[in-house]
Design an enzyme around this catalytic site. Structure first.
Site, PDB file in Angstrom:
ATOM      1  N   GLU A   1       0.837  -1.202   0.000  1.00 18.41           N
ATOM      2  CA  GLU A   1       0.000   0.000   0.000  1.00 18.41           C
ATOM      3  C   GLU A   1       0.873   1.253   0.000  1.00 18.41           C
ATOM      4  OE1 GLU A   1      -0.009  -2.577   2.036  1.00 18.41           O
ATOM      5  OE2 GLU A   1      -1.966  -2.921   2.987  1.00 18.41           O
TER       6      GLU A   1
ATOM      7  N   ALA B   1      21.796 -47.806   3.020  1.00 17.34           N
ATOM      8  CA  ALA B   1      22.053 -49.247   2.972  1.00 17.34           C
ATOM      9  C   ALA B   1      22.579 -49.714   4.335  1.00 17.34           C
ATOM     10  CB  ALA B   1      23.054 -49.567   1.865  1.00 17.34           C
TER      11      ALA B   1
ATOM     12  N   PRO C   1      16.327 -39.959  10.573  1.00 16.44           N
ATOM     13  CA  PRO C   1      15.139 -40.653  11.062  1.00 16.44           C
ATOM     14  C   PRO C   1      14.706 -40.257  12.476  1.00 16.44           C
ATOM     15  CG  PRO C   1      16.601 -42.186   9.942  1.00 16.44           C
ATOM     16  CD  PRO C   1      17.348 -40.892  10.027  1.00 16.44           C
TER      17      PRO C   1
ATOM     18  N   ARG D   1      21.053 -25.057  -4.034  1.00 17.43           N
ATOM     19  CA  ARG D   1      21.802 -24.908  -5.277  1.00 17.43           C
ATOM     20  C   ARG D   1      20.896 -25.053  -6.492  1.00 17.43           C
ATOM     21  NH1 ARG D   1      27.279 -24.865  -4.557  1.00 17.43           N
ATOM     22  NH2 ARG D   1      27.915 -25.285  -2.425  1.00 17.43           N
TER      23      ARG D   1
END
Lengths: 355, 355
Positions: B62, B175, B283, B219
């Site tokens: 405004e 893994a 986790p 990035r």
């Protein structure tokens, strides 16, 4: 039969449509055949007859087309048989199509895909040796697509294996207390039933039978049983309880394989002429098939649910480090209600090496 | 400024476009404003000036529109201010817009969304008390969408929390040996960087800093640093090593919060005026946010990879049986190269209850 005129290519397209009218299931391939009157190679010619295979023990597509012509008194001598698969060359449940075509006086055979079945192959070469003009490979890609998993299975000499997993977003197939009904929603389950209805067999381990007591039936909307039911295969050493739902009358035949050896299991199914088996778990069986390199396609239904504990979809598959991961290539991703379905296939050639 | 003519609705659409030109990030909302000459309610009127907010410490939309008019000698007395958000009513880094509009002689104010910020709200009522005709709720849905997570965060009094997980199809984030580079592919990682670039903060636990040593930078293509970098927030009791990449000069400011208490962490971020934080793991941290009911949106990148062992994306979140599962509603599913992205939000009202 209308007096339509078609070029050879159009006739092959029509034969592919005829072939695709039957579901992809059963020991025999989907095949379509169109008999065209003699004429120039690229000119439209009169369609003399059509045929398609209706499943085990019924006439092959070529035989049906020849019978159709004969019943209507149409002379097929000098005609061109346009077939989606190389005419068979063995006497199985029905007589060989190769000699039937020759005997009928067909002078040209055009087919899309060579028959990979060792027993039945050689029809094209035999016909050529007997003076029939033979062309292989017209619309071969489309022909391959219509043959679907049947072609993969016959080429590999073992059933095509679809591994189905249905997990939470964090890869669990059950909560800590073993409860798993329901992780995925209605639309995902309905899709899984459609897959079952198109398969020859559904396979689970005895652990899943004891834990979840599944019916292993193929059902449509409102729970109605599908017209054809896949074999229900249970593998493993534990007994299948007398009261187990897999023994219910409403599903397919129960086949118990007292083995966890994947090759042995597939060999039993191969003898039963199973072309497509859907492995539905549990984690131990899924992992055994993965570790054996015997999974051709994964259907992963993933629900937007988090559990934080409970069994994972896959347990030990011999992967220790990220470089050894079983990498798949995504064929497609679909949203099914709140869930998604990922269809993926192992990367690189693996089928020929394994079994 | 062109001498374009617009209805009030068209002016609101234009104001929404102006607002959306700025990225959704930073402590202040995206706001656009169009000043229309006096006229009949539904007739097109002359556009007198435009303005939008450019971020912290700059004039509000405004104020920019009023200044624009003044600089060009345009008389705004009797005009209508069309604004995407209720004019603010407090003196913060800039003077209140409510009094600025009144002082300028604006006779009507139309806005899309009421200001949820306790400190700044009340502008509409104050203007109405001072004889300005005030209308709230024009294109409110569109206004809400443009405000995005800012609106959720300010309404809840704490940052909007996006939980990012990147897993294999069997829900693993690493893994067996802890290796995790890379489970997901380039396109998924690029998308995650775009999300970072639009957030105010990225948060991980000290365990992730030690295990993965992430840079926590935003990035673009070819690894180029984004123009603005989110805060890098590390939570937990272990020290952040002096050589950790999160201390590198190329990213945002490092904020270490020596706590695993989710409310405490969010309170620190709220004081820093963080509106949107992306929780990236590991986790334990992910599970703490989930267990606290403090996750507003999950971004799950799922790769067509199977691991069979290794850490799961989420560990204990207090779910024992399937009925207690954290159920989300799927907002969208996208394929990103070989991977897919599921965006999902918790089902039912949860934000107001928690913090």
């Amino acid at each position: 039969m209308s007096a339509a005129r078609m070029t050879v290519v159009d006739a092959m397209r029509r034969a592919l449509v005829l072939a695709a009218e039957r579901p992809v299931r059963g020991p025999n391939p989907r095949v379509g055949c169109v008999l065209l009157a003699s004429g120039n190679e690229h000119d439209p010619r009169m369609v003399l007859a059509e045929g398609r295979n209706h499943g085990v023990g019924t006439p092959h597509a070529e035989a049906e087309a020849l019978a159709d012509a004969q019943a209507r008194g149409v002379d097929v001598r000098g005609s061109t048989a346009v077939v989606t698969l190389e005419p068979c060359h063995h006497r199985g449940r029905t007589p060989p199509c190769s000699s039937a075509l020759l005997d009928a006086g067909v002078s040209e055979v055009v087919y899309a895909v060579a028959d990979p079945h060792a027993v039945a192959a050689g029809g094209g070469a035999w016909l050529a040796d007997h003076g029939v003009r033979v062309t292989e490979g017209l619309l071969a890609d489309e022909g391959t697509q219509v043959l679907g998993v049947w072609l993969d299975a016959v080429r590999a000499g073992r059933p095509f294996v679809t591994l189905k997993i249905a997990t939470s977003l964090d890869g669990r197939v059950a909560a800590a207390d073993g409860s798993s009904r329901w992780i995925t929603g209605d639309q995902a389950r309905m899709h899984a039933h459609e897959v079952r209805a198109q398969a020859d067999a559904i396979l689970v381990g005895t652990g899943t039978v004891r834990a979840d007591d599944p019916s292993l039936t193929a059902r449509g909307p409102e729970g109605r049983l599908a017209d054809t039911q896949p074999l229900r295969v249970v593998v493993g050493h534990s007994p299948v309880p007398a009261s187990a739902r897999v023994r219910s009358a409403d599903g397919g035949e129960l086949v118990v394989v007292r083995s966890r050896d994947v090759r042995e299991v597939l060999s039993v199914l191969q003898e039963r002429e199973v072309r497509h088996v859907v492995v539905e778990g549990g984690p131990v069986v899924a992992s055994a098939f993965l570790a054996a390199g015997a999974v051709d396609e994964v259907h992963a239904y993933v629900a937007p649910v988090l559990l934080g504990s409970g069994r994972s979809a896959v347990v030990d598959i011999g992967v220790r480090t990220i470089g050894e991961a079983v990498r798949l290539s995504t064929v497609g991703v679909r949203q099914l209600g709140e869930d998604m379905l990922v269809v993926a296939r192992p990367v690189g050639p693996s089928r020929e090496e394994e079994c």
